[in-house]
Design an enzyme around this catalytic site. Structure first.
Site, short mmCIF file in Angstrom:
data_model
loop_
_atom_site.label_atom_id
_atom_site.label_comp_id
_atom_site.label_asym_id
_atom_site.label_seq_id
_atom_site.Cartn_x
_atom_site.Cartn_y
_atom_site.Cartn_z
N LYS A 152 0.85 -1.20 0.00
CA LYS A 152 0.00 0.00 0.00
C LYS A 152 0.88 1.24 0.00
CE LYS A 152 -3.94 1.98 2.54
NZ LYS A 152 -4.89 1.79 3.68
N SER A 163 -9.82 1.83 2.77
CA SER A 163 -8.92 2.56 1.91
C SER A 163 -7.90 1.68 1.18
CB SER A 163 -8.18 3.62 2.72
OG SER A 163 -7.34 3.02 3.70
N SER A 175 -9.93 -0.52 6.96
CA SER A 175 -9.36 -0.41 5.61
C SER A 175 -8.67 -1.64 5.06
CB SER A 175 -8.40 0.77 5.55
OG SER A 175 -9.14 1.94 5.40
N1 GLN Z 1 -13.35 3.82 6.01
C1 GLN Z 1 -12.74 4.28 7.22
C2 GLN Z 1 -12.50 5.76 7.13
O1 GLN Z 1 -12.87 6.33 6.19
C3 GLN Z 1 -11.50 3.51 7.53
C4 GLN Z 1 -10.25 4.06 6.96
C5 GLN Z 1 -9.05 3.28 7.35
O2 GLN Z 1 -9.15 2.24 7.99
N2 GLN Z 1 -7.90 3.79 6.97
O3 GLN Z 1 -11.94 6.35 8.01
#
Ligand code: GLN
Length: 468
Positions: A84, A159, A183
């Site tokens: 990532k 994400s 994420s």
């Molecule tokens: N979808 C969640 C957010 O928007 C999780 C993001 C993450 O885990 N980096 O914060």
């Protein structure tokens, strides 16, 4: 020669390398060919490294040596993976899918990367994500959304959308993602693969761009649970560079897995869940039951506050962590009328809408007068939620919920309405709030518009109980 890389696991690839069925160079080239074929549609990779084959050559030399001397070699030696784009690999760009860091080159290795390098993995490239990991669909990437390999009109989740889609499109044996509120798990569920968010402190966050420092963890995405376990065992451990890392102390007490008790918070599964998801979830529980596991209904009295707590604590920490991107230290610089205007102009030009929204929200909840009412209150409720889970783990070994309330949604369906996007995180944020490990595994499909869309089952264990 042609190598079958569809659903290739670490164990299978390792065995084939050991037997000399193919070399790491051949395996790496097979992935590069597949990525070249699929990535124009999927957009999982932001960059494929030009030195991937060189890395594989180095691995092959070590493999040949081991074979010649009849020695074992590390299970990840020569195995191609993707990373990532918020995790630093020395000398490579790490953009966090932001314009602001488009040309930023990492000056050191993240601890997880250093550990993978020790094993001799092959880094294929950098994976797409929501900008600075803020989002649940990878639509917040400055480089375009990642599309779902099961239906390219839908999101891959986020994400870590690139990390999950790369596995689903056979673009790597495994990938690393980061998980602040879901994420790793939510994109894994959308893409029909396995994703593990480890216990807070199990894996070093050194060299990973911080989003919410009290919530962030790094973890693997792969085809199988046992691949995730292999990677977790390589990347975990105390790190002198991250004071929040903890000594491993496995809490798994289970001798006979069939005696395991699975807790289900039914009271939290009443509304807003796609019927196909609920159906797959219930069918999974039936499978567990038929194999001798006990299913027990549990109460988590404060769980309905999780999302609210998360969307106060996370932006508070985001606003503080993002302060370092000031146009001086990293990446983009835009000149303004004076020093302070440089800062505003750089951030205005470099950061996307969602990142700015969270910085504003976080600055607000931390501001004088509101700090007690929001941030401190949220932290108090965070402790209550954690206590609920700890109590539940007194009588059950695992807590099961769906990973996400719906299968992959359409590109553009939710990104105009941040609240509907935030609701996607309803089942995943609890593991970050409590610091407990959670795994998403595929548990069925939903039929939508003639396409089969994967559904994920989330299994949460108590601190340190990844092996459960
Ligand atoms: N979808 C969640 C957010 O928007 C999780 C993001 C993450 O885990 N980096 O914060």
């Amino acid at each position: 020669m042609s190598i079958d890389i569809t659903q290739l696991t670490i164990a299978k690839a390792h065995n084939a390398l050991k037997k000399g069925e193919y070399t790491s160079v051949q395996l790496t080239e097979a992935y590069i060919v597949e990525i070249a074929k699929k990535n124009p549609d999927i957009n999982a990779y932001l960059e494929v490294f030009s030195d991937a084959v060189e890395q594989a050559k180095v691995a092959d030399t070590k493999i040949q040596e081991a074979i010649a001397t009849k020695k074992d070699f590390p299970v990840l030696l020569g195995i191609p993976c993707g990373i990532k784009d918020n995790i630093l690999i020395q000398g490579k760009i790490a953009s966090a899918a932001s314009k602001l860091l488009e040309t930023y080159h990492a000056t050191y290795d993240a601890t997880v990367v250093a550990k993978l390098k020790e094993q001799g993995v092959v880094f294929l490239g950098r994976l797409n994500m929501d900008e600075f990991a803020m989002g649940g669909s990878t639509e917040n990437s400055a480089y375009g959304p990642t599309k779902n390999p099961y239906d390219v009109t839908r999101v891959a989740g986020g994400s870590s959308g690139g990390s999950a889609a790369a596995i689903a499109m056979n673009g790597a044996v495994f990938t690393l993602g980061s998980d602040t509120g879901g994420s790793i798990r939510q994109p894994a569920s959308f893409c029909g693969v396995v994703g593990l968010k480890p216990t807070y402190g199990a894996v070093s966050r050194y060299g990973v761009m911080a989003m919410g420092s009290s919530l962030d963890q790094i973890g693997p995405i792969a085809q199988t649970v046992s691949d995730c376990e292999t990677i977790f065992n390589v990347i975990k451990g105390v790190d002198i560079h991250d004071g929040t890392t903890i000594k491993e102390e496995s809490r798994t007490k289970i001798q006979d897995s069939r005696k395991m008790v699975i807790g289900v918070p039914r009271h939290f599964l009443k509304e807003g869940i796609d019927p196909a998801v609920m159906d797959a979830f219930n069918k999974s529980l039936d499978v567990f039951k038929s194999k001798g596991y006990e299913i027990r209904e549990i109460e988590l009295p404060h769980i309905s506050y999780s999302l609210l707590v998360y969307y106060i604590i996370m932006p508070a920490e985001v606003s503080s962590n993002m302060a370092r991107f000031d146009g001086v230290k990293y990446g983009m610089h835009v000149d303004g009328a004076d020093g302070i205007q440089d800062y505003f102009e750089t951030r205005r030009a470099g950061l996307g809408k969602e990142v700015i929204r969270r910085i504003l929200l976080g600055t607000y909840v931390l501001s004088s007068g509101y700090h007690d009412a929001y941030y401190n209150r949220a932290n108090a409720v965070r402790r209550m939620i954690t206590a609920d889970f700890e109590k539940a783990f007194g009588s059950v070994d695992i807590i099961a919920t769906p990973t996400a309330p719906s299968p992959a949604f359409k590109i553009g369906e939710k990104n105009k309405d941040p609240i509907s996007m935030y609701l996607e995180d309803v089942f995943t944020v609890t593991a970050n709030i409590t610091g407990m490990p959670a795994l998403s595994i595929p548990c069925g499909f939903a039929q939508k518009e003639g396409k089969d869309l994967p559904i994920g089952l989330q299994l949460t264990a108590t601190h340190g109980a990844e092996s459960t």
